[in-house]
Design an enzyme around this catalytic site. Structure first.
Site, PDB file in Angstrom:
ATOM      1  N   LYS A  73       0.843  -1.187   0.000  1.00  0.00           N
ATOM      2  CA  LYS A  73       0.000   0.000   0.000  1.00  0.00           C
ATOM      3  C   LYS A  73       0.889   1.252   0.000  1.00  0.00           C
ATOM      4  CE  LYS A  73      -4.547   0.657   2.173  1.00  0.00           C
ATOM      5  NZ  LYS A  73      -5.260  -0.103   1.129  1.00  0.00           N
ATOM      6  N   SER A  77      -2.056   6.167   0.586  1.00  0.00           N
ATOM      7  CA  SER A  77      -3.218   5.325   0.845  1.00  0.00           C
ATOM      8  C   SER A  77      -3.299   4.924   2.318  1.00  0.00           C
ATOM      9  CB  SER A  77      -3.165   4.079  -0.047  1.00  0.00           C
ATOM     10  OG  SER A  77      -4.284   3.255   0.168  1.00  0.00           O
ATOM     11  N   ARG A  84      -9.514   8.336   7.616  1.00  0.00           N
ATOM     12  CA  ARG A  84     -10.926   7.992   7.454  1.00  0.00           C
ATOM     13  C   ARG A  84     -11.463   7.269   8.678  1.00  0.00           C
ATOM     14  NH1 ARG A  84      -9.373   6.186   2.330  1.00  0.00           N
ATOM     15  NH2 ARG A  84      -9.697   4.015   2.960  1.00  0.00           N
ATOM     16  N   LYS A 140     -20.850  -7.817  -1.374  1.00  0.00           N
ATOM     17  CA  LYS A 140     -21.087  -6.458  -0.903  1.00  0.00           C
ATOM     18  C   LYS A 140     -22.302  -5.876  -1.624  1.00  0.00           C
ATOM     19  CE  LYS A 140     -16.395  -5.066   0.435  1.00  0.00           C
ATOM     20  NZ  LYS A 140     -15.336  -4.043   0.259  1.00  0.00           N
ATOM     21  N   GLU A 141     -22.844  -4.803  -1.067  1.00  0.00           N
ATOM     22  CA  GLU A 141     -24.001  -4.146  -1.667  1.00  0.00           C
ATOM     23  C   GLU A 141     -23.725  -3.724  -3.110  1.00  0.00           C
ATOM     24  OE1 GLU A 141     -27.734  -2.509  -2.235  1.00  0.00           O
ATOM     25  OE2 GLU A 141     -27.009  -3.840  -0.630  1.00  0.00           O
ATOM     26  N   HIS A 148     -11.622 -12.907   1.133  1.00  0.00           N
ATOM     27  CA  HIS A 148     -10.512 -12.199   1.749  1.00  0.00           C
ATOM     28  C   HIS A 148     -10.011 -12.957   2.972  1.00  0.00           C
ATOM     29  CE1 HIS A 148     -11.483  -7.911   0.045  1.00  0.00           C
ATOM     30  NE2 HIS A 148     -11.597  -8.861  -0.856  1.00  0.00           N
ATOM     31  N   GLU A 167      -2.786  -9.462   3.603  1.00  0.00           N
ATOM     32  CA  GLU A 167      -4.113  -9.756   3.067  1.00  0.00           C
ATOM     33  C   GLU A 167      -3.987 -10.563   1.776  1.00  0.00           C
ATOM     34  OE1 GLU A 167      -8.133  -7.260   2.341  1.00  0.00           O
ATOM     35  OE2 GLU A 167      -6.527  -6.784   0.947  1.00  0.00           O
ATOM     36  N   ALA A 179     -14.484  -6.307 -10.793  1.00  0.00           N
ATOM     37  CA  ALA A 179     -13.954  -5.422  -9.762  1.00  0.00           C
ATOM     38  C   ALA A 179     -13.083  -4.320 -10.363  1.00  0.00           C
ATOM     39  CB  ALA A 179     -13.151  -6.226  -8.740  1.00  0.00           C
ATOM     40  N   HIS A 183     -14.273  -0.355 -10.280  1.00  0.00           N
ATOM     41  CA  HIS A 183     -13.423   0.661  -9.665  1.00  0.00           C
ATOM     42  C   HIS A 183     -13.125   1.789 -10.650  1.00  0.00           C
ATOM     43  CE1 HIS A 183     -10.511   2.192  -6.766  1.00  0.00           C
ATOM     44  NE2 HIS A 183      -9.679   2.374  -7.779  1.00  0.00           N
TER      45      HIS A 183
END
Length: 228
Positions: A73, A77, A84, A140-141, A148, A167, A179, A183
């Site tokens: 990452k 990020s 957040r 997910k919605e 994961h 991960e 995906a 994105h």
């Protein structure tokens, strides 16, 4: 096939203002160590995936692994994620609250391949599974689907053995395509992303899920459940 998404971070790559405080300089130096340690954990986990991939390619007719991507990452990020979540950007908070600094994405051919690889990883004596979230059984919605795993990876450094989370995302080729494009459409495109667009993407996800099941049935030689 292995694809790395990011490179090393060095101290000179981190912008440090001329009037930086000792705390800011210490944070910059700490970030370089964070990057080194998580890259080390990533190497250990990626090597294990490479060993499995080579075993399947050498000894068996079918490999569940289509290809593997991995990344560290970015500092930006990491900082954004901490903010957040309401945390200060500190080295201690990175270790405490960010579990996906190091990430591996394994792209599989079929649905069963995902769960087969999961079984291999979860019974490994080298890695301990810290957390598992199955977005295939419970998408997910948005329609996002993937499995994961957060695994605890031991690394040997000069001070001794350190354990860090890595991960691992397991998904089919079709899930990865959805995906990636979702994105791009939602976050990278200049167009306004509407509720209608989100609904259409969910429908696309459901269609892709049906395709995944049908492709697996074809591979396994199963007869279709419908009649022409």
């Amino acid at each position: 096939m292995m694809i790395e998404k990011s490179g090393s971070i060095r101290l000179k790559d981190i912008p440090i203002p001329s009037g930086a405080t000792p705390e800011q300089r210490e944070l910059a130096q700490g970030m370089v160590r964070v990057n080194h340690l998580y890259r080390s954990a990533l190497k250990v986990a990626v090597t294990q995936m490479e060993i499995l991939d080579e075993e399947f390619a050498s000894l068996y007719d079918h490999s569940p692994i289509h290809h593997i991507e991995y990344r560290i990452k970015t500092l930006e990020s990491i900082s954004d994620k901490l903010r957040r979540r309401g945390y200060d950007v500190t080295i201690d908070n990175i270790y405490a609250y960010i579990q996906d600094v190091a990430g591996i994405r394994v792209i599989c051919n079929y649905l069963d391949d995902i769960y087969y690889l999961r079984s291999l990883l979860t019974r490994s004596e080298s890695f301990k599974v810290l957390r598992e979230v199955d977005y295939i059984q419970q998408p997910k919605e948005s329609g996002y689907r993937s499995l994961h795993l957060i695994i605890d990876v031991p690394i040997v450094i000069s001070e001794g053995t350190l354990h860090l989370p890595v991960e691992i995302q397991l998904r089919t080729i079709a899930m990865d395509m959805w995906a990636s494009l979702e994105h791009e459409l939602r976050y990278k495109s200049d167009r306004n992303f509407s509720d209608s667009d989100a609904a259409r993407l969910r429908l696309c996800s459901e269609a892709i899920s049906e395709i995944d099941r049908e492709m697996q049935d074809i591979y396994q030689g199963k007869e279709p459940s419908y009649h022409e």
